[in-house]
Design a protein around this motif. Structure first.
Motif, PDB file in Angstrom:
ATOM      1  N   ILE A  95    -112.143  22.701  39.186  1.00 52.88           N
ATOM      2  CA  ILE A  95    -112.677  23.763  38.333  1.00 52.88           C
ATOM      3  C   ILE A  95    -112.208  23.509  36.902  1.00 52.88           C
ATOM      4  N   ASN A  96    -113.157  23.578  35.989  1.00 47.91           N
ATOM      5  CA  ASN A  96    -112.938  23.183  34.601  1.00 47.91           C
ATOM      6  C   ASN A  96    -112.214  24.262  33.803  1.00 47.91           C
ATOM      7  N   SER A  97    -111.253  23.847  32.973  1.00 45.42           N
ATOM      8  CA  SER A  97    -110.513  24.794  32.146  1.00 45.42           C
ATOM      9  C   SER A  97    -111.035  24.865  30.723  1.00 45.42           C
ATOM     10  N   THR A  98    -112.000  24.024  30.379  1.00 42.39           N
ATOM     11  CA  THR A  98    -112.521  24.018  29.016  1.00 42.39           C
ATOM     12  C   THR A  98    -113.607  25.069  28.825  1.00 42.39           C
ATOM     13  N   PHE A  99    -114.459  25.262  29.823  1.00 35.30           N
ATOM     14  CA  PHE A  99    -115.609  26.140  29.660  1.00 35.30           C
ATOM     15  C   PHE A  99    -115.585  27.379  30.546  1.00 35.30           C
ATOM     16  N   ASN A 100    -114.628  27.481  31.464  1.00 37.02           N
ATOM     17  CA  ASN A 100    -114.499  28.689  32.274  1.00 37.02           C
ATOM     18  C   ASN A 100    -113.508  29.651  31.617  1.00 37.02           C
ATOM     19  N   GLU A 101    -113.297  30.817  32.251  1.00 31.82           N
ATOM     20  CA  GLU A 101    -112.388  31.823  31.727  1.00 31.82           C
ATOM     21  C   GLU A 101    -111.317  32.154  32.764  1.00 31.82           C
ATOM     22  N   PRO A 102    -110.077  32.423  32.335  1.00 27.57           N
ATOM     23  CA  PRO A 102    -108.973  32.625  33.272  1.00 27.57           C
ATOM     24  C   PRO A 102    -109.210  33.744  34.289  1.00 27.57           C
ATOM     25  N   PHE A 103    -109.731  34.893  33.847  1.00 23.38           N
ATOM     26  CA  PHE A 103    -109.891  36.011  34.775  1.00 23.38           C
ATOM     27  C   PHE A 103    -110.814  35.650  35.923  1.00 23.38           C
ATOM     28  N   GLU A 104    -111.956  35.048  35.588  1.00 18.76           N
ATOM     29  CA  GLU A 104    -112.933  34.710  36.620  1.00 18.76           C
ATOM     30  C   GLU A 104    -112.365  33.685  37.600  1.00 18.76           C
ATOM     31  N   VAL A 105    -111.738  32.630  37.082  1.00 24.95           N
ATOM     32  CA  VAL A 105    -111.197  31.583  37.946  1.00 24.95           C
ATOM     33  C   VAL A 105    -110.059  32.129  38.807  1.00 24.95           C
ATOM     34  N   ALA A 106    -109.176  32.948  38.225  1.00 20.30           N
ATOM     35  CA  ALA A 106    -108.074  33.527  38.995  1.00 20.30           C
ATOM     36  C   ALA A 106    -108.599  34.399  40.127  1.00 20.30           C
ATOM     37  N   ARG A 107    -109.593  35.216  39.855  1.00 20.18           N
ATOM     38  CA  ARG A 107    -110.151  36.077  40.902  1.00 20.18           C
ATOM     39  C   ARG A 107    -110.774  35.250  42.020  1.00 20.18           C
ATOM     40  N   GLN A 108    -111.495  34.183  41.659  1.00 19.75           N
ATOM     41  CA  GLN A 108    -112.143  33.353  42.675  1.00 19.75           C
ATOM     42  C   GLN A 108    -111.117  32.632  43.546  1.00 19.75           C
ATOM     43  N   GLU A 134    -123.096  21.886  25.986  1.00 19.90           N
ATOM     44  CA  GLU A 134    -124.379  22.514  25.672  1.00 19.90           C
ATOM     45  C   GLU A 134    -124.831  23.475  26.766  1.00 19.90           C
ATOM     46  N   ASN A 135    -124.272  23.335  27.974  1.00 19.97           N
ATOM     47  CA  ASN A 135    -124.614  24.244  29.057  1.00 19.97           C
ATOM     48  C   ASN A 135    -123.917  25.595  28.922  1.00 19.97           C
ATOM     49  N   PHE A 136    -123.037  25.744  27.934  1.00 23.61           N
ATOM     50  CA  PHE A 136    -122.218  26.937  27.826  1.00 23.61           C
ATOM     51  C   PHE A 136    -122.379  27.584  26.452  1.00 23.61           C
ATOM     52  N   ARG A 137    -122.111  28.870  26.399  1.00 28.88           N
ATOM     53  CA  ARG A 137    -122.325  29.630  25.171  1.00 28.88           C
ATOM     54  C   ARG A 137    -121.531  29.066  24.006  1.00 28.88           C
ATOM     55  N   ARG A 138    -120.270  28.695  24.259  1.00 30.97           N
ATOM     56  CA  ARG A 138    -119.450  28.158  23.179  1.00 30.97           C
ATOM     57  C   ARG A 138    -119.945  26.802  22.719  1.00 30.97           C
ATOM     58  N   GLY A 139    -120.424  25.993  23.680  1.00 29.73           N
ATOM     59  CA  GLY A 139    -120.878  24.649  23.344  1.00 29.73           C
ATOM     60  C   GLY A 139    -119.757  23.820  22.758  1.00 29.73           C
ATOM     61  N   GLY A 140    -120.133  22.704  22.170  1.00 25.07           N
ATOM     62  CA  GLY A 140    -119.151  21.860  21.503  1.00 25.07           C
ATOM     63  C   GLY A 140    -118.105  21.316  22.445  1.00 25.07           C
ATOM     64  N   PHE A 141    -117.005  20.864  21.878  1.00 22.10           N
ATOM     65  CA  PHE A 141    -115.934  20.313  22.682  1.00 22.10           C
ATOM     66  C   PHE A 141    -114.647  20.420  21.882  1.00 22.10           C
ATOM     67  N   LEU A 142    -113.536  20.146  22.539  1.00 27.01           N
ATOM     68  CA  LEU A 142    -112.236  20.206  21.891  1.00 27.01           C
ATOM     69  C   LEU A 142    -111.627  18.815  21.838  1.00 27.01           C
ATOM     70  N   PRO A 143    -110.907  18.475  20.781  1.00 27.16           N
ATOM     71  CA  PRO A 143    -110.149  17.217  20.765  1.00 27.16           C
ATOM     72  C   PRO A 143    -109.174  17.189  21.930  1.00 27.16           C
ATOM     73  N   GLN A 144    -108.738  15.988  22.305  1.00 27.53           N
ATOM     74  CA  GLN A 144    -107.956  15.834  23.526  1.00 27.53           C
ATOM     75  C   GLN A 144    -106.686  16.682  23.529  1.00 27.53           C
ATOM     76  N   ASP A 145    -105.949  16.712  22.410  1.00 28.41           N
ATOM     77  CA  ASP A 145    -104.712  17.487  22.402  1.00 28.41           C
ATOM     78  C   ASP A 145    -104.998  18.970  22.568  1.00 28.41           C
ATOM     79  N   GLN A 146    -106.100  19.454  21.973  1.00 26.70           N
ATOM     80  CA  GLN A 146    -106.457  20.868  22.110  1.00 26.70           C
ATOM     81  C   GLN A 146    -106.986  21.180  23.506  1.00 26.70           C
TER      82      GLN A 146
END
Length: 445
Positions: A95-108, A134-146
């Motif tokens: 499960i991806n930590s870049t585009f998901n949200e903590p509450f939803e993943v924790a509940r699942q 692009e499949n997500f509202r935020r889109g884009g990406f984060l540099p590796q350290d971020q």
């Protein structure tokens, strides 16, 4: 002290491991395939089953990359369903930590751990490309350290949610005299650069407290993240020497986080081919590699380094005489494998030298560099090699990836597992009920 071997099974598909042309190759989406695979792993007393996941269909040269699975049902849905047809097998999902949200993943995951009586595990991954975003509202990406900073914060936030329930207290009903459990969900509040959330977590503390945490990544950031937060780490190192070096490096980082070496397992992925004799297995392995890397597949692989459309080239001919294109844009999108070749010009140079030395065509070269099985031999040979690698601290066990589903795991379970049991390095039966117990991890407070 003799170490116990840990074994897990990866349901393949998000790669070219699967031999689609084999008559025994079954569906990658029908539930019966997952059931057969999971029940075979449980029959072999494996620690867990592992599902990979992609968040976007991959593309190359502007078209869907059709050499992988192009459809995969939702991970949580599959794992929850498999929990109903297995009793002890751990169930691990990416499960991806870049585009998901903590509450939803924790509940699942808390729900999955309840439904399976403590068998849930989370492979925490990050996404590196805007194409997937692009499949997500935020889109884009984060540099590796971020990305890894978000992953660390994401994981810490989910832990706060898992731990927000203060347990059940026993209270007496004064009228009936009956003792009742009084659960106390706790409020949570978390604010940082990535998340600003507050509320009450709706799922009681689960049997494991929180899922077992896996991490897959060989970068400096990935190793440090695993040392600080993970219960197990996947690795790609295929030789004894490389495995031992990785093992020493990652386990050597644990002390700075107040952890001991037994709190993190090293589990490389491994393919296998089992035959009646070593010679028979070697012959079968050669044929499987040729099936895994067709002419079309070979061209797609080499394009990922050359960053050019090479469809006009003959896969049975020589390597391209032009150099790779180096730049931000790439012919392949959504493939983490592209990131493996950080210096495409150096890779091309190495491949040309190898092809010249061996007289390889494009397909022969790609077969050599892309599809070498980890364990090839008779059941006795495979069991001995696995035992040796674990006892010599090259790993703590292996995540096995068969070349067929749903039945590709059966030969290993039927022929190799009994020999590991005879050696006294693999369980004859499950001794616990939770995945933490299978992995030999201490229970959470």
């Amino acid at each position: 002290m003799t170490k116990q071997v840990h074994l897990a099974a990866h349901f393949p598909g998000v790669n070219n491991t699967t031999v689609w042309s084999d008559p025994a190759s079954g569906s990658q989406i029908e539930f019966s395939s997952f059931v057969h695979f999971a029940q075979t792993a449980e029959r072999g007393k494996f620690d867990f089953l592992f599902l990979a996941e992609g968040l976007r269909l991959r593309e190359q040269n502007g078209a869907i990359y059709d050499l992988d699975v192009v459809g995969r049902p939702d991970t949580f849905t599959v794992l929850a369903a498999l929990g109903a047809v297995t009793d002890r097998l751990g169930l691990t999902g990416t499960i991806n930590s870049t585009f998901n949200e903590p509450f939803e993943v924790a509940r699942q995951f808390a729900s999955l751990d309840h439904l399976t009586a403590g068998r849930a595990a989370w492979n925490v991954v990050t996404s590196w490309d805007a194409f997937t975003g692009e499949n997500f509202r935020r889109g884009g990406f984060l540099p590796q350290d971020q990305r890894y900073e978000r992953a660390r914060t994401f994981l810490q936030t989910t832990w706060e949610l898992f731990d927000s329930w203060r347990g059940d207290e026993i209270a007496a009903d004064q009228e009936s005299g009956v003792f009742l459990r009084d659960p106390h969900p706790g409020a949570f509040a978390h604010s940082d650069a990535h998340f600003d959330i507050a509320g009450q977590f709706p799922v009681p503390r689960s049997p494991q407290g929180r899922p077992v945490v896996f991490q897959a990544g060989d970068s400096e950031e990935g190793r440090e993240f695993a040392a600080s937060s993970a219960d197990a780490i996947f690795s790609r190192h295929g030789t004894k020497e490389a495995g031992q070096a990785f093992y020493r490096d990652v386990k050597g980082r644990l002390g700075r986080y107040g952890r001991t070496p037994d709190q993190l397992l090293i589990l490389p992925a491994a393919t296998f081919v089992v035959g009646d004799t070593d010679a028979e297995a070697a012959e079968l392995a050669h044929e499987i590699r040729r099936q895994q890397v067709s002419g079309q597949t070979a061209l797609r692989f080499i394009e990922q380094v050359w960053n050019r459309d090479l469809s006009a080239y003959d896969p049975d001919g020589p390597l391209p005489d032009v150099d790779p294109l180096v730049g931000e844009t790439h012919v392949a999108q959504g493939r983490a494998q592209v990131r493996m070749y950080r210096d495409p010009l150096a890779t091309a140079r190495q491949w040309r030298e190898l092809a010249a030395e061996k007289g390889y065509s494009i397909r022969e070269l790609m077969t050599e560099v892309q599809s070498r099985q980890s364990f090839v031999g008779s059941p006795q040979t495979v069991a001995a090699e696995i035992d040796d690698l674990v006892q010599s601290d090259a790993s703590d066990g292996f995540i096995l990836v068969p070349h067929l589903v749903p039945g590709g795991l059966d030969p290993f379970v039927d022929r190799v597992v009994p020999l590991l049991q005879e050696r006294g390095v693999f369980r004859a039966d499950y001794e616990g009920t939770t995945l933490r117990e299978h992995l030999g991890l201490a229970p959470l407070p």
